[in-house]
Scaffold this active site. Structure first.
Site, PDB file in Angstrom:
ATOM      1  N   HIS A  19       0.843  -1.205   0.000  1.00 20.97           N
ATOM      2  CA  HIS A  19       0.000   0.000   0.000  1.00 20.97           C
ATOM      3  C   HIS A  19       0.876   1.252   0.000  1.00 20.97           C
ATOM      4  O   HIS A  19       0.615   2.204  -0.745  1.00 20.97           O
ATOM      5  CB  HIS A  19      -0.876   0.059   1.263  1.00 20.97           C
ATOM      6  CG  HIS A  19      -1.914  -1.013   1.375  1.00 20.97           C
ATOM      7  ND1 HIS A  19      -1.965  -1.882   2.447  1.00 20.97           N
ATOM      8  CD2 HIS A  19      -2.956  -1.339   0.586  1.00 20.97           C
ATOM      9  CE1 HIS A  19      -3.003  -2.700   2.310  1.00 20.97           C
ATOM     10  NE2 HIS A  19      -3.623  -2.393   1.175  1.00 20.97           N
ATOM     11  N   LYS A  43     -15.094  -8.646   3.684  1.00 18.93           N
ATOM     12  CA  LYS A  43     -13.965  -8.886   4.591  1.00 18.93           C
ATOM     13  C   LYS A  43     -14.360  -8.603   6.037  1.00 18.93           C
ATOM     14  O   LYS A  43     -15.109  -7.659   6.300  1.00 18.93           O
ATOM     15  CB  LYS A  43     -12.787  -7.961   4.239  1.00 18.93           C
ATOM     16  CG  LYS A  43     -12.041  -8.349   2.966  1.00 18.93           C
ATOM     17  CD  LYS A  43     -10.856  -7.421   2.744  1.00 18.93           C
ATOM     18  CE  LYS A  43     -10.133  -7.726   1.443  1.00 18.93           C
ATOM     19  NZ  LYS A  43      -9.152  -6.664   1.098  1.00 18.93           N
ATOM     20  N   ARG A  92      -1.464  -5.868  -8.391  1.00 20.47           N
ATOM     21  CA  ARG A  92      -0.301  -6.711  -8.092  1.00 20.47           C
ATOM     22  C   ARG A  92      -0.069  -7.776  -9.148  1.00 20.47           C
ATOM     23  O   ARG A  92       1.031  -8.015  -9.573  1.00 20.47           O
ATOM     24  CB  ARG A  92      -0.488  -7.406  -6.731  1.00 20.47           C
ATOM     25  CG  ARG A  92      -0.400  -6.474  -5.569  1.00 20.47           C
ATOM     26  CD  ARG A  92      -0.868  -7.136  -4.317  1.00 20.47           C
ATOM     27  NE  ARG A  92      -2.267  -7.517  -4.441  1.00 20.47           N
ATOM     28  CZ  ARG A  92      -3.022  -7.958  -3.467  1.00 20.47           C
ATOM     29  NH1 ARG A  92      -2.507  -8.118  -2.269  1.00 20.47           N
ATOM     30  NH2 ARG A  92      -4.291  -8.269  -3.650  1.00 20.47           N
ATOM     31  N   SER A 130      -2.513  -7.694   3.052  1.00 17.06           N
ATOM     32  CA  SER A 130      -2.728  -7.623   4.503  1.00 17.06           C
ATOM     33  C   SER A 130      -3.015  -9.020   5.053  1.00 17.06           C
ATOM     34  O   SER A 130      -2.502  -9.403   6.104  1.00 17.06           O
ATOM     35  CB  SER A 130      -3.909  -6.703   4.822  1.00 17.06           C
ATOM     36  OG  SER A 130      -3.709  -5.440   4.265  1.00 17.06           O
TER      37      SER A 130
HETATM   38  O1  PNS Z   1      -8.548  -3.042   0.145  1.00 17.59           O
HETATM   39  P1  PNS Z   1      -9.821  -3.564  -0.477  1.00 17.59           P
HETATM   40  O2  PNS Z   1     -10.587  -4.408   0.521  1.00 17.59           O
HETATM   41  O3  PNS Z   1      -9.597  -4.270  -1.779  1.00 17.59           O
HETATM   42  O4  PNS Z   1     -10.697  -2.249  -0.786  1.00 17.59           O
HETATM   43  C1  PNS Z   1     -12.014  -2.381  -1.298  1.00 17.59           C
HETATM   44  C2  PNS Z   1     -12.823  -1.101  -1.003  1.00 17.59           C
HETATM   45  C3  PNS Z   1     -12.882  -0.847   0.491  1.00 17.59           C
HETATM   46  C4  PNS Z   1     -12.146   0.069  -1.709  1.00 17.59           C
HETATM   47  C5  PNS Z   1     -14.267  -1.319  -1.592  1.00 17.59           C
HETATM   48  O5  PNS Z   1     -14.853  -2.436  -0.980  1.00 17.59           O
HETATM   49  C6  PNS Z   1     -15.149  -0.082  -1.419  1.00 17.59           C
HETATM   50  O6  PNS Z   1     -15.041   0.844  -2.198  1.00 17.59           O
HETATM   51  N1  PNS Z   1     -16.007  -0.080  -0.379  1.00 17.59           N
HETATM   52  C7  PNS Z   1     -16.892   1.041  -0.097  1.00 17.59           C
HETATM   53  C8  PNS Z   1     -18.300   0.761  -0.606  1.00 17.59           C
HETATM   54  C9  PNS Z   1     -18.403   1.010  -2.109  1.00 17.59           C
HETATM   55  O7  PNS Z   1     -18.242   2.118  -2.581  1.00 17.59           O
HETATM   56  N2  PNS Z   1     -18.715  -0.051  -2.867  1.00 17.59           N
HETATM   57  C10 PNS Z   1     -18.930   0.102  -4.318  1.00 17.59           C
HETATM   58  C11 PNS Z   1     -17.758  -0.348  -5.120  1.00 17.59           C
HETATM   59  S1  PNS Z   1     -17.847  -2.099  -5.282  1.00 17.59           S
END
Ligand code: PNS
Length: 161
Positions: A19, A43, A92, A130
């Site tokens: 990150h 998650k 990645r 993570s």
């Molecule tokens: O690090 P991650 O878990 O891959 O991040 C994913 C994240 C948190 C960016 C994504 O789940 C997110 O944007 N969550 C907020 C809710 C949202 O906007 N969802 C719509 C997009 S699928």
């Protein structure tokens, strides 16, 4: 002149050198970086939101144009709130692609004005996540190569006792 702003979203549970690589390289290319901890509904959580933000803040203290937030809602709504039109995500490996495509396509449907830009994670960190770091930390392995020192300490507190 308008400032260039980017949002770097994620679960950051916890932040890793992967990150940080993306945050540092973005901070060099945008005037303002807004790192945002959001909920990923698929998650669970190891660190709470405040802990995650503290760990990010401790890891980005050397970057003067980076702010750390959390948001209880849609990513595109957070982008609107801070006035950013760009989301930056790290990529990645090919295995990330399908998930990222779904995320980006949904965000584009929700707000067509917001673009997502992808940056290839530096090869040194291309295998770090993570969850894999937490998995090895649970076996008390040395994780100092994968996470900033403040995060390594926090993982030790959680898993080594
Ligand atoms: O690090 P991650 O878990 O891959 O991040 C994913 C994240 C948190 C960016 C994504 O789940 C997110 O944007 N969550 C907020 C809710 C949202 O906007 N969802 C719509 C997009 S699928």
């Amino acid at each position: 002149m308008n400032k260039t702003k980017a949002v770097i979203p994620g679960s950051f549970d916890p932040i890793t050198y992967g990150h940080l690589d993306i945050i540092e390289r973005s901070a060099d290319r945008f005037d303002e970086i807004h790192v945002c901890v959001l909920k990923n509904s698929s998650k669970g959580g190891t660190f709470n939101i405040e802990e995650r933000m503290d760990l990010i803040r401790g890891s980005v203290a050397h970057l003067s144009n980076v702010e750390v937030h959390h948001f209880n809602g849609l990513l595109v709504d957070f982008c609107k709130q801070v006035g950013a039109k760009t989301i930056v995500r790290g990529l990645r490996a090919v295995s990330d692609f399908e998930y990222e495509l779904r995320l980006t396509s949904m965000n584009k449907k929700l707000n067509n004005n917001i673009e997502t830009m992808y940056m290839m994670t530096s090869t040194n960190y291309s295998f770090i996540s993570s969850s894999i770091v937490k998995e090895v930390a649970a076996y008390k392995a040395d994780i100092s190569e994968f996470v900033p020192p403040n995060v390594a300490e926090a993982l030790k507190e959680k898993y080594y006792k």
